[in-house]
Design a protein around this motif. Structure first.
Motif, PDB file in Angstrom:
ATOM      1  N   ALA A   1       0.833  -1.206   0.000  1.00  0.00           N
ATOM      2  CA  ALA A   1       0.000   0.000   0.000  1.00  0.00           C
ATOM      3  C   ALA A   1       0.864   1.251   0.000  1.00  0.00           C
ATOM      4  O   ALA A   1       0.544   2.252  -0.671  1.00  0.00           O
ATOM      5  N   ARG A   2       1.953   1.238   0.748  1.00  0.00           N
ATOM      6  CA  ARG A   2       2.846   2.401   0.756  1.00  0.00           C
ATOM      7  C   ARG A   2       3.431   2.643  -0.631  1.00  0.00           C
ATOM      8  O   ARG A   2       3.593   3.794  -1.067  1.00  0.00           O
ATOM      9  N   GLU A   3       3.743   1.578  -1.342  1.00  0.00           N
ATOM     10  CA  GLU A   3       4.262   1.707  -2.699  1.00  0.00           C
ATOM     11  C   GLU A   3       3.203   2.262  -3.643  1.00  0.00           C
ATOM     12  O   GLU A   3       3.446   3.220  -4.388  1.00  0.00           O
ATOM     13  N   GLU A   4       2.021   1.653  -3.618  1.00  0.00           N
ATOM     14  CA  GLU A   4       0.987   2.001  -4.585  1.00  0.00           C
ATOM     15  C   GLU A   4       0.392   3.381  -4.351  1.00  0.00           C
ATOM     16  O   GLU A   4      -0.014   4.060  -5.288  1.00  0.00           O
ATOM     17  N   LEU A   5       0.321   3.813  -3.100  1.00  0.00           N
ATOM     18  CA  LEU A   5      -0.230   5.127  -2.813  1.00  0.00           C
ATOM     19  C   LEU A   5       0.848   6.195  -2.768  1.00  0.00           C
ATOM     20  O   LEU A   5       0.544   7.383  -2.663  1.00  0.00           O
ATOM     21  N   GLY A   6       2.113   5.765  -2.811  1.00  0.00           N
ATOM     22  CA  GLY A   6       3.207   6.724  -2.773  1.00  0.00           C
ATOM     23  C   GLY A   6       3.253   7.477  -1.466  1.00  0.00           C
ATOM     24  O   GLY A   6       3.587   8.671  -1.430  1.00  0.00           O
ATOM     25  N   LYS A   7       2.903   6.786  -0.381  1.00  0.00           N
ATOM     26  CA  LYS A   7       2.839   7.429   0.927  1.00  0.00           C
ATOM     27  C   LYS A   7       3.836   6.778   1.882  1.00  0.00           C
ATOM     28  O   LYS A   7       4.269   5.637   1.704  1.00  0.00           O
ATOM     29  N   GLY A   8       4.196   7.523   2.923  1.00  0.00           N
ATOM     30  CA  GLY A   8       5.200   7.056   3.868  1.00  0.00           C
ATOM     31  C   GLY A   8       4.626   6.320   5.057  1.00  0.00           C
ATOM     32  O   GLY A   8       3.426   6.052   5.136  1.00  0.00           O
ATOM     33  N   ASN A   9       5.527   6.021   6.001  1.00  0.00           N
ATOM     34  CA  ASN A   9       5.152   5.236   7.182  1.00  0.00           C
ATOM     35  C   ASN A   9       4.076   5.897   8.025  1.00  0.00           C
ATOM     36  O   ASN A   9       3.266   5.217   8.659  1.00  0.00           O
ATOM     37  N   ASP A  10       4.069   7.251   8.044  1.00  0.00           N
ATOM     38  CA  ASP A  10       3.116   7.935   8.916  1.00  0.00           C
ATOM     39  C   ASP A  10       1.690   7.865   8.364  1.00  0.00           C
ATOM     40  O   ASP A  10       0.723   8.002   9.110  1.00  0.00           O
ATOM     41  N   VAL A  11       1.558   7.616   7.053  1.00  0.00           N
ATOM     42  CA  VAL A  11       0.231   7.606   6.441  1.00  0.00           C
ATOM     43  C   VAL A  11      -0.435   6.235   6.565  1.00  0.00           C
ATOM     44  O   VAL A  11      -1.638   6.137   6.804  1.00  0.00           O
ATOM     45  N   ILE A  12       0.350   5.174   6.415  1.00  0.00           N
ATOM     46  CA  ILE A  12      -0.189   3.813   6.422  1.00  0.00           C
ATOM     47  C   ILE A  12       0.528   3.024   7.504  1.00  0.00           C
ATOM     48  O   ILE A  12       1.753   2.858   7.461  1.00  0.00           O
ATOM     49  N   ALA A  13      -0.214   2.534   8.469  1.00  0.00           N
ATOM     50  CA  ALA A  13       0.389   1.857   9.615  1.00  0.00           C
ATOM     51  C   ALA A  13      -0.303   0.537   9.893  1.00  0.00           C
ATOM     52  O   ALA A  13      -1.492   0.367   9.622  1.00  0.00           O
ATOM     53  N   LYS A  14       0.459  -0.395  10.415  1.00  0.00           N
ATOM     54  CA  LYS A  14      -0.088  -1.669  10.881  1.00  0.00           C
ATOM     55  C   LYS A  14      -0.366  -1.537  12.366  1.00  0.00           C
ATOM     56  O   LYS A  14       0.519  -1.148  13.137  1.00  0.00           O
ATOM     57  N   ILE A  15      -1.580  -1.832  12.759  1.00  0.00           N
ATOM     58  CA  ILE A  15      -1.930  -1.784  14.188  1.00  0.00           C
ATOM     59  C   ILE A  15      -2.351  -3.180  14.614  1.00  0.00           C
ATOM     60  O   ILE A  15      -3.518  -3.566  14.541  1.00  0.00           O
TER      61      ILE A  15
END
Length: 938
Positions: free
Chosen positions: A494-508
């Motif tokens: 998801a981080r790759e496909e959305l071009g977003k960093g760790n702060d945007v997509i997190a595993k909880i």
């Protein structure tokens, strides 16, 4: 052993020995009558004390006053039949003996075999025997007697009937909360020991529970209440709820007036009025453990569920009377099987709170549902928001794929995530069920994430988009993964496909990455701008309140309807516009959420270790099949020994237990047999014995070898269940990383129009009824005119189970909602959880009824007509008779029939049972039951 042996102990004596030890553990000093010393302690239990009715097994003294009796019986005795003996001794205390009497009788009575104990307290308004795990402590009974003398109460059961009615205050309590509290208190006043409250997610169950706790403490002097939560982080959330709860009329917070303890260690604060904790911590405390590891407290009791029911023993630091009331939050979870004895250890009222009760939950709470408030009502009341279903499916997610032979493929250990490259020797075909468990198809995850990204503007057309046509502010999105490993894959892709960093997509999850604590990540997700997307497995599935969530994505299949409803419920919560705009600036209002279904959940009605390996590329399944067909060779046996050795080195304890139970021996034993069979020296020795020669010939060696190989594989060849278990265990070890197959979207659209879907459901249901009318007993009855026989509860249950099976998986609620969608004017009420509502559904479907109404309402209407007919015929009933008739009516509404013996059970037993019924209705009782059944349960 005979009774004449010196070592023989009579069964009743064994019971007394056990009772002695129980009393001692509870703080009583146990003495013989001839050696009595009432100054030996606060509580003294005297054996064989002589009363005017003879010697009692045990007489209990507190502060040198007789206060109760224990009647001891041998194991296996039905104790309800000896209650009269207890009463005999309670009534016949010698005049010269100091005693505390209530209405001429000692107030406390126990009947016990040492394994089973029943207790009756004469302070209770309706003294009724109840089963207890152990004896009460003497200081508890001392306190009760003092309270009885000084205040006229004594026990919480005696004080509850005097509680004032709850004032209706719409500004403070929603109507559903008011009804839940009022109905619960009515149940408690009726001395119902268990009660279940079903309220939709987000409708304020915890706030209602805080009101319940405050009223029980203030008006019934409940000394301590246990509030059980599903996991530790929900305990923190519940504590905040109590800290923010303002006690009516006081202007002060709950925690300013009463002590509330969050059980983060294994010791109850003696001044705590409310204790909040998990069932696994309470179990740990009952085991006498110093503490519970934090990670275990943070897992759900469902996830920690042991293979078999836990057993508890008495813990003096946590006596059975430690809590007056236990409230079990999120009680849909499966704690009523394996964790049941922890709850039943305490002599307390049990109150369940849930949005989605299952059959086991209803059973545990004795079907005493005091409040039912479902999702449709909550949406109508503005308590929940509705949702849309957006279906995503891909070619691989629907049909699986094949990795062709010859490709170098990554294999990854599920637990350690260590990877190795291995060339596939034969085509590896997998279906959709293997995805993300046995096989990780990276392009399948990538394709779903990409489709989610690209379709967000379709889901929220009023939101701002960037230069790429994508949403500028991703709505708060919760993705449910299959396990921690799957969650990790989703996050990375998801981080790759959305071009977003760790702060945007997190595993909880409980194994959250990036060094952050799950609780902090969850708090940030709840109140901060980041993260925008949270990937979880189960941690946010139940109870956790994250109001800004606008997208819930299912990338895992769920087989439990209850669990699916809980997971779906993470999106239903309402949120004030200003609070929503803090975390999602371009959102104006939350009036729905989008459930993205990437697995079809909404379409269901829910390495080498030894050099023995000689057949690389042949699957274990195929090897075992060859063995079963008798295609035994030395290479095959050698390879099989290697495969079993690898399984043996990695198998989980629970799986080992299952495999060895099926095998009837250990894996090691089977392995040794295989190894010995291919040992040339052992083959030679066997040939020498058979031939009688030290130098057997080639044919004799070959014959011995074949015999040994056949004997070695026999435990496997002759046991198909074992072969299946071995294959299942081996498959659980590895995940195949499919980087070869290219996936594509096959569906990305909002779900079919609800009316069309409802019409198709009803059409299929009618066809099903016609097709099975001669097979299912309930349908045979309902199709026959006049009825050839009466319907029974068992018949209806059989029908419910039949329609609930695949491929339809219909539930009464689902069918009811379908009819309501088609024509709400012909539908009254809802299916709820009353099983007999299936009768209404079938009759309406067959055209027997013009309106679809809940079966209990139909029964109630017929009952009113029957009463009028009886009155016109000159038969009237007094108030008590009418009360009994209404109870019988309610029983018929839930069970379809009634027998006289059923009047021995609650709620009839609490009003005198069968005996009282015969006093009220005389010899006409049996005929009256038959007549009433025929009149109202048609």
């Amino acid at each position: 052993m005979s009774p004449d042996d010196d070592s023989y102990i009579a069964p009743e004596q064994k019971a007394r020995q056990r009772i002695d030890s129980m009393l001692d553990a509870a703080g009583w000093v146990v003495q013989d009558y001839k050696d009595v010393n009432l100054y030996a302690g606060t509580g003294v239990a005297v054996r064989e004390l002589v009363t005017t009715a003879g010697p009692a097994d045990y007489v209990l003294f507190v502060n040198r006053q007789a206060i109760g009796v224990i009647e001891a019986k041998k194991k296996g005795t039905t104790l309800s039949g000896v209650e009269w003996q207890t009463v005999k001794y309670q009534d016949n205390v010698p005049d010269e003996l100091p005693a505390y009497l209530l209405n001429g009788r000692l107030p406390y009575g126990y009947e016990s075999t040492g394994d089973e104990t029943w207790f009756t307290c004469r302070m209770d308004p309706e003294p009724t025997a109840r089963r207890v795990f152990w004896f009460h402590r003497p200081d508890t009974l001392e306190w009760q007697i003092e309270d009885q003398i000084n205040h006229g109460g004594g026990t919480i059961r005696a004080r509850i009937p005097d509680m004032p009615d709850l004032d209706e205050d719409p500004g403070r309590l929603r109507q559903a909360q008011f009804e839940a509290i009022t109905n619960l208190e009515r149940s408690l006043k009726d001395n119902r020991s268990r009660a279940l409250i079903q309220m939709a997610t987000g409708s304020g169950k915890t706030f209602a529970a805080a009101n319940i706790c405050e009223r029980l403490i203030r008006h019934a002097q409940a000394k301590r209440i246990l509030f059980l939560v599903d996991r530790g982080n929900l305990g923190k959330q519940t504590l905040k709820e109590f800290q923010g709860f303002e006690v009516p009329g006081s202007g002060r917070k709950f925690t300013e007036l009463y002590n509330v303890q969050h059980l983060t260690h294994n010791q109850v604060d003696p001044v705590a009025s409310v204790c909040i904790g998990t069932i696994q911590r309470v179990y740990s405390m009952l085991r006498g453990e110093a503490d519970l590891p934090e990670d275990l407290d943070e897992e759900s009791a469902y996830e920690l569920s042991p293979d078999r029911p836990v057993e508890v023993d008495y813990q003096s630091a946590l006596p059975i009377e430690m809590f007056d009331v236990i409230i079990v939050d999120e009680c849909h979870r499966s704690i009523y099987g394996v964790w049941r004895q922890v709850l039943e250890y305490f002599d307390a009222f049990l109150i369940g709170l849930t949005a989605t009760p299952g059959k086991q939950t209803f059973g545990f709470f004795n079907k005493n549902l005091v409040m039912e408030y479902g999702f449709p009502q909550a949406v109508a009341d503005g308590v929940n928001v509705d949702f849309d279903v957006f279906r995503l499916s891909t070619a691989i997610s629907e049909g699986g794929s094949t990795i062709e032979a010859g490709y170098w493929t990554t294999f990854r250990d599920r637990e350690t995530r260590d990877e190795r490259l291995e060339q596939v020797d034969e085509d590896l075909t997998y279906d959709e069920k293997a995805l993300d468990k046995k096989v990780v198809a990276k392009d399948q995850i990538r394709t779903v994430v990409r489709a989610l990204r690209d379709n967000m503007p379709v889901m929220f057309p009023d939101r701002e988009v960037d230069e790429y046509g994508r949403l500028r502010h991703i709505p708060k999105t919760l993705i449910f993964a299959k396990d921690d490993s799957h969650a990790e894959d989703i996050v990375r892709i998801a981080r790759e496909e959305l071009g977003k960093g760790n702060d945007v997509i997190a595993k909880i999850t409980y194994k959250s990455s990036d060094g952050a604590k799950p609780e902090q990540l969850l708090q940030d997700f709840r109140t901060g701008y980041y993260p925008r997307i949270a990937v979880t497995v189960d941690m946010i599935a139940t109870g956790t309140d994250v109001k800004p969530i606008e997208i819930v994505v299912f990338m895992r299949m769920v087989r439990s309807r209850n669990f699916f409803e809980q997971m779906k419920g993470r999106g239903v919560r309402t949120i004030p516009d200003t609070d929503l705009q803090v975390v999602t600036p371009d959102a104006s209002h939350k009036d729905r959420f989008v459930l993205v279904d990437a697995v079809g959940v909404t379409e269901t009605k829910l390495i080498e270790t030894t050099p023995l390996e000689r057949k690389r590329g042949v699957s274990l399944d195929k090897l075992l099949h060859q063995v079963a067909l008798g295609q035994v060779s030395e290479d095959l046996v050698s390879t099989l020994a290697s495969r079993l050795a690898r399984i043996d080195s990695r198998i989980a304890p629970a799986d080992r237990e299952k495999v060895e139970a099926v095998a009837g021996q250990s894996l090691k034993s089977i392995e040794h047999g295989l190894i010995e069979a291919i040992d040339p020296d052992r083959q030679l020795a066997a040939a020498q014995i058979v031939s009688g020669s030290s130098e057997p010939g080639e044919s004799e060696l070959a014959k011995a070898k074949v015999t040994m190989l056949d004997q070695a594989v026999q435990p496997i060849a002759a046991n198909p269940d074992l072969r299946e278990q071995l294959v299942n265990v081996q498959r659980s070890f590895d995940q195949v990383i499919d980087e070869i197959s290219i996936d594509q979207i096959t569906r990305a659209e909002f779900a079919v129009d609800a009316r069309a879907r409802a019409a198709e459901t009803i059409k299929s249901f009618r066809a099903y009824l016609d097709e099975h009318k001669d097979e299912i007993t309930a349908l045979q009855v309902l199709y026959s005119r006049p009825f050839a026989k009466r319907l029974t509860y068992r018949d209806v249950k059989e029908l419910a189970e039949a329609i609930g099976r695949p491929p339809h998986r219909w539930t009464p609620e689902h069918l009811w909602e379908a009819y309501e969608t088609l024509d709400a004017s012909k539908v009254r009420g809802s299916a709820g959880t009353v099983l007999t509502n299936i009768v209404s559904l079938v009759r309406f479907t067959l055209g027997e009824d013009d309106e679809l109404a809940p079966y209990p309402e139909q029964v109630s209407e017929r009952f009113d007509v029957w009463l009028v007919q009886r009155e016109n015929a000159g038969r009237s009933f007094n108030d008590e008779q009418l009360e009994w008739l209404r109870l019988i009516r309610d029983h018929l509404a839930a069970s379809l029939s009634i027998e006289p013996l059923e009047l021995l059970d609650p709620p009839f037993s609490q009003r005198g049972g069968l005996g009282r019924a015969r006093e009220l209705f005389g010899q006409d009782l049996d005929d009256l039951l038959t007549e009433l059944t025929e009149a109202v349960a048609a």
